[in-house]
Design a protein around this motif. Structure first.
Motif, PDB file in Angstrom:
ATOM      1  N   LEU A 161       0.827  -1.212   0.000  1.00 16.19           N
ATOM      2  CA  LEU A 161       0.000   0.000   0.000  1.00 16.19           C
ATOM      3  C   LEU A 161       0.860   1.260   0.000  1.00 16.19           C
ATOM      4  O   LEU A 161       0.503   2.262  -0.627  1.00 16.19           O
ATOM      5  N   ALA A 162       2.000   1.219   0.686  1.00 16.28           N
ATOM      6  CA  ALA A 162       2.909   2.371   0.681  1.00 16.28           C
ATOM      7  C   ALA A 162       3.398   2.661  -0.735  1.00 16.28           C
ATOM      8  O   ALA A 162       3.548   3.832  -1.123  1.00 16.28           O
ATOM      9  N   HIS A 163       3.629   1.619  -1.499  1.00 14.75           N
ATOM     10  CA  HIS A 163       4.050   1.780  -2.884  1.00 14.75           C
ATOM     11  C   HIS A 163       3.003   2.555  -3.680  1.00 14.75           C
ATOM     12  O   HIS A 163       3.326   3.446  -4.477  1.00 14.75           O
ATOM     13  N   VAL A 164       1.726   2.219  -3.462  1.00 15.67           N
ATOM     14  CA  VAL A 164       0.630   2.922  -4.133  1.00 15.67           C
ATOM     15  C   VAL A 164       0.587   4.381  -3.699  1.00 15.67           C
ATOM     16  O   VAL A 164       0.412   5.297  -4.517  1.00 15.67           O
ATOM     17  N   ILE A 165       0.748   4.612  -2.408  1.00  8.99           N
ATOM     18  CA  ILE A 165       0.704   5.987  -1.890  1.00  8.99           C
ATOM     19  C   ILE A 165       1.839   6.812  -2.478  1.00  8.99           C
ATOM     20  O   ILE A 165       1.648   7.986  -2.839  1.00  8.99           O
TER      21      ILE A 165
END
Length: 300
Positions: free
Chosen positions: A235-239
């Motif tokens: 999810l951090a990658h998406v953010i």
């Protein structure tokens, strides 16, 4: 009135919504594993909805794939009889009206952006973590498909920032798409069960593994700790790329309430700059999000 169709691998569901979003009719039938029969099945469901309500509606359809912007035919559908077919055009011809079609995860994103857990948010990233792993993007309540028709194909990107154990896992558990390290192999419900089997030698479902955690099973606890860390990194990658206003979770693993407490703080160290307050919420409409989102493909 808006009519939505969710075309799944085993069932096809129809919903009819009023312009205010009120459910007027819902029905489901088994999905035939044949292209022409699938078209006739959908036409029958639309007819049932219109007879039940006495109204004619717009029709939106969510499918487990997408329409190629280059060829105009379906690609990447695990309902393989759709691949290579001009599905939206054939349905429009059969129903005698324009049909709008989108990936089922994108439909879920639209549903949650319109009147679900992310209602009113400008940019919504909606995740499905069930048997497989997928995602969709909605911007201002509309599907964002991208120039190649692949926006939101999150599950077939590699897990970022892999540690040594995850590198070993990548080599041991190839993805069905033919690549290694895909998020689907790590953070789907299937991936969670696979990791537990690697650690314990036992084959259990996700629900059974969560029960083992409550019973003090050390391997179950470790597998879930792995899962939380991997979901947080993903999810951090998406953010870091999209920085959505809201992230919505659906699918079987989204029902694990602990994730909404443990994952947000785990995301922060992986976000560039270390600042992140992006809300992570459970889908309000659950399994109904896909079919509702298909209906919302038509704006007022």
């Amino acid at each position: 009135m808006r009519i939505g169709i969710d075309l799944g691998g085993t069932k096809t569901e129809v919903i009819a919504l009023s312009n205010a979003g009120e459910e007027l009719f819902r029905h489901r039938l088994p999905t035939p594993r044949d292209y022409q029969q699938t078209i006739e099945n959908i036409a029958h469901l639309v007819s049932l909805a219109e007879k039940a309500t006495g109204e004619t509606g717009t029709v939106g359809i969510g499918i487990p794939g997408s329409i190629s912007p280059y060829t105009g035919v379906v690609k990447n559908a695990n309902s393989t009889w759709l691949n290579g077919q001009p599905f939206d055009k054939d349905l429009s011809r059969r129903l005698g009206r324009e049909v709008r079609l989108a990936n089922d995860a994108n439909c879920m994103a639209v549903s949650e952006a319109v009147d679900g857990a992310a209602a009113g948010a400008q940019t919504v990233f909606a995740v499905i973590i069930g048997t497989g792993c997928g995602a969709g993007v909605a911007i201002n309540g509309r599907v964002h498909t991208g120039g190649n028709g692949t926006a939101g194909e999150w599950g077939h990107n590699p897990l970022p920032w892999m540690n040594d154990d995850e590198l070993r896992y990548r080599a041991e558990v190839p993805c069905y798409c033919g690549k290694q390290g895909c998020l689907e192999t790590f953070i789907s419900g299937t991936g969670f069960a696979t990791d537990y089997r690697r650690l314990s030698g036992n084959t259990l479902t996700g629900v059974e593994i969560m029960r083992r955690i409550d019973e003090g099973d050390a391997q179950a606890k470790l597998a879930f700790s792995h899962y939380e860390q991997r979901l947080a990194k993903a999810l951090a990658h998406v953010i870091n790329i999209l920085d959505p206003d809201v992230i919505v979770l659906a699918g079987g693993m989204s029902n694990v309430e602990r994730l909404y407490e443990t994952v947000p703080p785990l995301v922060k160290p992986w976000v560039f700059g270390g600042e992140c307050e992006t809300p992570i919420r459970k889908a309000r409409h659950g399994d109904s999000s896909g079919v509702r989102g298909a209906a919302w493909l038509w704006p007022a």
